[in-house]
Design an enzyme around this catalytic site. Structure first.
Site, PDB file in Angstrom:
ATOM      1  N   HIS A 156      11.734 -34.039  -5.109  1.00  0.00           N
ATOM      2  CA  HIS A 156      10.627 -34.601  -5.558  1.00  0.00           C
ATOM      3  C   HIS A 156       9.680 -35.411  -4.792  1.00  0.00           C
ATOM      4  O   HIS A 156       9.289 -36.315  -5.151  1.00  0.00           O
ATOM      5  CB  HIS A 156      10.513 -35.126  -7.177  1.00  0.00           C
ATOM      6  CG  HIS A 156      11.238 -33.758  -8.179  1.00  0.00           C
ATOM      7  ND1 HIS A 156      10.320 -33.238  -8.405  1.00  0.00           N
ATOM      8  CD2 HIS A 156      12.062 -33.740  -8.182  1.00  0.00           C
ATOM      9  CE1 HIS A 156      11.588 -32.350  -9.564  1.00  0.00           C
ATOM     10  NE2 HIS A 156      12.131 -32.197  -9.038  1.00  0.00           N
ATOM     11  N   SER A 277      -4.928 -45.561  17.598  1.00  0.00           N
ATOM     12  CA  SER A 277      -6.098 -45.662  16.572  1.00  0.00           C
ATOM     13  C   SER A 277      -7.567 -46.514  17.287  1.00  0.00           C
ATOM     14  O   SER A 277      -7.048 -47.051  18.295  1.00  0.00           O
ATOM     15  CB  SER A 277      -5.671 -46.439  15.319  1.00  0.00           C
ATOM     16  OG  SER A 277      -7.105 -47.037  14.896  1.00  0.00           O
ATOM     17  N   LYS A 283      -1.251 -48.603  15.249  1.00  0.00           N
ATOM     18  CA  LYS A 283      -1.244 -47.386  15.377  1.00  0.00           C
ATOM     19  C   LYS A 283      -0.881 -46.449  15.783  1.00  0.00           C
ATOM     20  O   LYS A 283      -0.719 -46.413  17.557  1.00  0.00           O
ATOM     21  CB  LYS A 283      -2.068 -47.017  14.908  1.00  0.00           C
ATOM     22  CG  LYS A 283      -2.731 -47.421  13.131  1.00  0.00           C
ATOM     23  CD  LYS A 283      -2.006 -47.347  11.507  1.00  0.00           C
ATOM     24  CE  LYS A 283      -2.989 -45.869  11.731  1.00  0.00           C
ATOM     25  NZ  LYS A 283      -2.588 -45.175  10.112  1.00  0.00           N
ATOM     26  N   GLU A 290       1.125 -33.506  13.129  1.00  0.00           N
ATOM     27  CA  GLU A 290      -0.471 -33.146  11.748  1.00  0.00           C
ATOM     28  C   GLU A 290      -1.171 -31.759  11.738  1.00  0.00           C
ATOM     29  O   GLU A 290      -1.670 -31.056  11.263  1.00  0.00           O
ATOM     30  CB  GLU A 290      -0.821 -34.444  11.981  1.00  0.00           C
ATOM     31  CG  GLU A 290      -0.702 -35.870  11.144  1.00  0.00           C
ATOM     32  CD  GLU A 290      -1.564 -36.695  11.486  1.00  0.00           C
ATOM     33  OE1 GLU A 290      -2.832 -37.207  10.845  1.00  0.00           O
ATOM     34  OE2 GLU A 290      -1.179 -37.840  12.604  1.00  0.00           O
TER      35      GLU A 290
END
Ligand code: ARG
Length: 457
Positions: A156, A277, A283, A290
């Site tokens: 979870h 970024s 970043k 992804e």
């Protein structure tokens, strides 16, 4: 000749109809396989005396030249060709003249195209299996060199228990092994010679299909000409196998994405696989991971697309089936890229060892170890669960650690609790204490690493 038919027609296909139906912009990926199939077919026609031997020889020689051009990347389709099969035959005709007109004897594009697609699939299934091996090898290396590292594991996405990092890496190896099994299985059914089924009913000409099967190195000859030209199950099976592998790659990517976030900070991913970024200078985004996760969405979509494409079709070949190719090719190529890049990513993962060392010693990770301790001392599972539950809650509420409890305080939770329980409250003890087959016990994990190393050699 833009198409392999025409004498029955007086009018020409409209420009829009051509644009809508022509397929060289995607089926040219079949060029090499088309030549391989045609060479086997022509040799058989010559041997059986269906066409003159010298014509067969000229066809083979011409096709070999075309193959060499394809392999060098020097083959360009004529935009006025209907499909790759037509284009190759045209080029052959220009090269060798009249004998080329005999090549299409005792076959049709219906059996030709499905044979080409089968050969394409078999070649790529081979590559895919090798790439799965490659990723497994990287994962085993990653497990091997980090055998001492313990990480939190989750259910979870809540902290559950600690495990060896190697144990989690090997769980990925297991997933990939099942994927490989599915690819092997799909390849077995793909390895079928459908050439010679002709349009749908076979031929009156004295062909020798078995010799073509042998020459193409295929496992069997399709024994029903109607099924041969109408079956696309093998593509569905491959897409199903790719979909499942894609789900696996996506989940593995997701674990790494979580692990490299600053909230988790277990690992960092090599710069070669991240981007920055345009607005936030601090970043470092795991874009490659992804896109592995994102690309995997295309596989089940293609499976559904082709299931829909096939499900309402009357026997046997229908032109709809031409559209099996863009989806298949895109998925095959994407999964190859994903497997290759994931292997590279694992080669460049750095661990935040000090952070992990501190993180895995949070005492709640050991609640099940304490529970097992009580069971070993004679408590029922339920009593043990209740006692540990109350103890954990009280410690959390009061902000104290289990280790700080006195012998007397421990006894208040269960008369079976002794101070020796404190020896269990660290990550090394927790993994070492596991003994069941398939558990995260370091000796067992080491043996598994050894097994995989041998198996993947
Ligand atoms: N381009 C077609 C395909 O990919 C080849 C077969 C065409 N057959 C036909 N009867 N029109 O499916």
């Amino acid at each position: 000749m833009a198409q392999l038919w025409g004498s029955r027609f007086t009018g020409e296909l409209s420009d829009l109809a051509k644009k809508f139906t022509y397929s060289t912009h995607y089926d040219s990926k079949l060029a090499l396989y088309d030549c391989i199939g045609s060479i086997a077919h022509a040799r058989m026609l010559g041997k059986r005396g269906i066409i003159p031997r010298k014509d067969a020889a000229a066809i083979v020689k011409g096709l070999e030249k075309i193959m060499a051009r394809i392999e060098k990347g020097q083959y360009a389709c004529d935009p006025s060709s209907e499909d790759i099969h037509t284009d190759i035959q045209d080029k052959l005709k220009k090269m060798i003249g009249k004998p080329a007109d005999r090549l299409h004897t005792a076959r049709s594009r219906n059996d030709q195209v499905v044979t080409d697609v089968r050969l394409y699939c078999l070649n790529h299934l081979n590559t895919i299996q090798a790439l799965v091996d490659g990723l497994q090898i990287e994962l085993v290396k990653f497990a091997d060199k980090n055998q001492d590292v313990i990480i939190p594991a989750y259910t979870h996405l809540q902290s559950a228990q600690v495990v060896l990092l190697a144990h989690q890496a090997l769980s990925y190896v297991e997933m990939l092994e099942r994927d490989k099994g599915r690819f092997e299985d799909a390849a077995r059914r793909t390895s079928l010679n459908t050439l010679g089924a002709c349009a749908l009913s076979g031929t009156t000409l004295p062909t020798d299909r078995a010799s073509v099967t042998e020459e193409l190195g295929l496992a069997a000859t399709a024994m029903n000409s109607m099924d041969a030209v109408s079956d696309r199950d093998f593509i569905l099976e491959i897409l199903a196998a790719i979909s499942i592998a894609g789900t696996h790659l996506s989940r593995i990517a997701e674990d790494l994405i979580i692990w490299c976030s600053s909230e988790f900070a277990f690992v960092s991913i090599d710069d070669a696989f991240c981007t920055g970024s345009s607005i936030m200078p601090h970043k470092k985004n795991p874009d490659v991971l992804e896109l592995v996760r994102g690309t995997s969405a295309k596989f089940p979509a293609a499976f559904v697309q082709l299931s829909m494409l096939m499900k309402g079709l009357p026997h046997t070949y229908n032109r709809d089936m031409q559209l099996d190719k863009p989806a298949l090719f895109a998925c095959v190529e994407a999964v190859e890229d994903m497997l290759a890049i994931m292997a590279q990513v694992f080669g460049g993962v750095t661990l935040n060892r000090d952070f992990l060392k501190a993180r895995v010693n949070a005492e709640y990770f050991f609640s099940v170890d304490v529970l097992d301790y009580l069971v070993k001392k004679g408590a029922t599972y339920r009593e043990a669960h209740d006692a540990v539950g109350v103890m954990v809650k009280e410690c959390l509420d009061k902000g104290v650690s289990l280790k700080s409890l006195s012998a007397k305080e421990l006894k208040e939770f269960s008369p079976l609790l002794g101070e020796d329980v404190k020896k269990l409250l660290n990550a090394e003890a927790s993994v070492r204490g596991k003994r069941s087959l398939g558990s995260t016990n370091p000796t067992l994990v080491k043996a598994e690493i050894g097994k995989w190393k041998k198996r993947l050699k």
